[in-house]
Design a protein around this motif. Structure first.
Motif, short mmCIF file in Angstrom:
data_model
loop_
_atom_site.label_atom_id
_atom_site.label_comp_id
_atom_site.label_asym_id
_atom_site.label_seq_id
_atom_site.Cartn_x
_atom_site.Cartn_y
_atom_site.Cartn_z
N VAL A 184 110.83 -65.72 30.93
CA VAL A 184 110.81 -64.70 29.88
C VAL A 184 111.93 -65.01 28.88
N PRO A 185 111.61 -65.11 27.59
CA PRO A 185 112.66 -65.41 26.59
C PRO A 185 113.50 -64.18 26.27
N VAL A 186 114.70 -64.42 25.76
CA VAL A 186 115.54 -63.35 25.25
C VAL A 186 115.17 -63.17 23.78
N THR A 187 114.80 -61.94 23.41
CA THR A 187 114.45 -61.65 22.02
C THR A 187 115.13 -60.36 21.59
N MET A 188 114.94 -60.01 20.34
CA MET A 188 115.42 -58.73 19.83
C MET A 188 114.31 -57.68 19.88
N GLN A 189 113.23 -57.98 20.60
CA GLN A 189 112.11 -57.05 20.68
C GLN A 189 112.52 -55.71 21.26
N THR A 190 113.28 -55.71 22.34
CA THR A 190 113.63 -54.42 22.96
C THR A 190 114.52 -53.60 22.03
N PHE A 191 115.35 -54.26 21.25
CA PHE A 191 116.14 -53.54 20.25
C PHE A 191 115.20 -52.85 19.25
N ALA A 192 114.24 -53.61 18.74
CA ALA A 192 113.30 -53.06 17.76
C ALA A 192 112.43 -51.96 18.37
N VAL A 193 111.96 -52.16 19.58
CA VAL A 193 111.11 -51.17 20.25
C VAL A 193 111.86 -49.84 20.42
N THR A 194 113.08 -49.90 20.94
CA THR A 194 113.83 -48.67 21.16
C THR A 194 114.26 -48.03 19.84
N LEU A 195 114.61 -48.85 18.86
CA LEU A 195 115.01 -48.31 17.56
C LEU A 195 113.82 -47.63 16.87
N ILE A 196 112.67 -48.24 16.94
CA ILE A 196 111.46 -47.63 16.35
C ILE A 196 111.15 -46.31 17.07
N GLY A 197 111.24 -46.30 18.38
CA GLY A 197 111.03 -45.05 19.10
C GLY A 197 112.02 -43.99 18.68
N ALA A 198 113.28 -44.38 18.55
CA ALA A 198 114.34 -43.44 18.17
C ALA A 198 114.15 -42.92 16.75
N LEU A 199 113.81 -43.80 15.83
CA LEU A 199 113.71 -43.40 14.43
C LEU A 199 112.39 -42.72 14.08
N PHE A 200 111.31 -43.17 14.71
CA PHE A 200 109.98 -42.66 14.36
C PHE A 200 109.57 -41.45 15.19
N GLY A 201 110.24 -41.22 16.31
CA GLY A 201 109.82 -40.18 17.24
C GLY A 201 108.92 -40.78 18.30
N TRP A 202 108.75 -40.05 19.39
CA TRP A 202 108.07 -40.65 20.55
C TRP A 202 106.61 -40.95 20.26
N ARG A 203 105.90 -40.10 19.55
CA ARG A 203 104.47 -40.34 19.30
C ARG A 203 104.25 -41.49 18.33
N LEU A 204 104.88 -41.39 17.16
CA LEU A 204 104.68 -42.42 16.14
C LEU A 204 105.33 -43.74 16.56
N GLY A 205 106.43 -43.66 17.31
CA GLY A 205 107.07 -44.88 17.82
C GLY A 205 106.14 -45.62 18.78
N ALA A 206 105.56 -44.90 19.72
CA ALA A 206 104.62 -45.53 20.66
C ALA A 206 103.40 -46.06 19.92
N ALA A 207 102.89 -45.30 18.95
CA ALA A 207 101.72 -45.74 18.17
C ALA A 207 102.03 -47.02 17.40
N THR A 208 103.24 -47.13 16.88
CA THR A 208 103.65 -48.32 16.14
C THR A 208 103.67 -49.54 17.06
N VAL A 209 104.23 -49.39 18.24
CA VAL A 209 104.30 -50.50 19.19
C VAL A 209 102.89 -50.89 19.65
N ILE A 210 102.03 -49.91 19.86
CA ILE A 210 100.65 -50.21 20.24
C ILE A 210 99.95 -50.96 19.12
N ALA A 211 100.18 -50.57 17.87
CA ALA A 211 99.58 -51.28 16.73
C ALA A 211 100.06 -52.73 16.70
N TRP A 212 101.33 -52.96 16.97
CA TRP A 212 101.88 -54.32 17.00
C TRP A 212 101.24 -55.13 18.14
N LEU A 213 101.07 -54.51 19.29
CA LEU A 213 100.41 -55.20 20.40
C LEU A 213 98.95 -55.52 20.06
#
Length: 192
Positions: free
Chosen positions: A49-78
């Motif tokens: 597994v590589p080291v990336t900044m993905q977890t930083f972005a995932v948690t920051l998006i969740g924090a800034l967008f809120g739990w619903r929109l944050g999860a929806a954003t990550v799902i859209a990216w996936l």
């Protein structure tokens, strides 16, 4: 009031996207998926597994967008990744990453964004930097645990801990501190 209690207040993300129009939320999702793609390219190759900044972005998006929109954003990216767009680590895309050693981490990402966003909405935000750090750390820890569970099925529990958790602990702490500092800076800016 104890450290873990948060005052009762209406749920809201720091950016207030939950009260914005649907087109504004759609733009936020597009911006969030772009941030996630960029964070994926900031990578240090490691096996399995590589080291990336993905977890930083995932948690920051969740924090800034809120739990619903944050999860929806990550799902859209996936979904972008599954459709073959080169948005994952090393420019990967397609279905193969969803069956390989990183699959558990990928599937954990929406849950991690939701967890972090939920905690921030409950007051674990930039107004209290230690709480913000703990919210980000909870998201990072959840990602490591859930990702390692999948990895354990592939390579065994001992190797999964050695290769899928241990090398990422310091990085998770540093990314959590960076996320908390970002939330603190936004809280100061909002207060000004």
């Amino acid at each position: 009031m104890s450290f873990l209690e948060s005052p009762v207040r209406p749920a809201s993300s720091p950016l207030g996207l939950d009260t914005r129009s649907r087109p504004m939320q759609a733009l936020a999702i597009l911006a969030g998926t772009a941030l996630l793609a960029l964070a994926s390219y900031i990578s240090v190759p490691m096996i399995p597994v590589p080291v990336t900044m993905q977890t930083f972005a995932v948690t920051l998006i969740g924090a800034l967008f809120g739990w619903r929109l944050g999860a929806a954003t990550v799902i859209a990216w996936l979904m972008e990744a599954a459709a073959g767009l080169p948005v994952l680590s090393g420019g990967a895309g397609g279905l193969a990453p969803f069956a390989g050693p990183t699959a558990g981490y990928l599937f954990a990402f929406p849950l991690c964004a939701a967890l972090t966003g939920w905690l921030v909405e409950k007051g674990w935000n930039g107004r209290k930097v230690l709480r913000a750090f703990l919210a980000m750390l909870a998201g990072n820890a959840a990602c490591l645990v859930l990702g390692a569970l999948w990895l354990a099925a592939l390579i065994g529990p001992a190797k999964a801990i050695a290769l899928g958790i241990t090398p990422f602990i310091v990085g998770g702490i540093l990314k959590s501190a960076l996320g908390a500092a970002t939330l603190k800076a936004l809280a100061r800016r909002k207060a000004a």
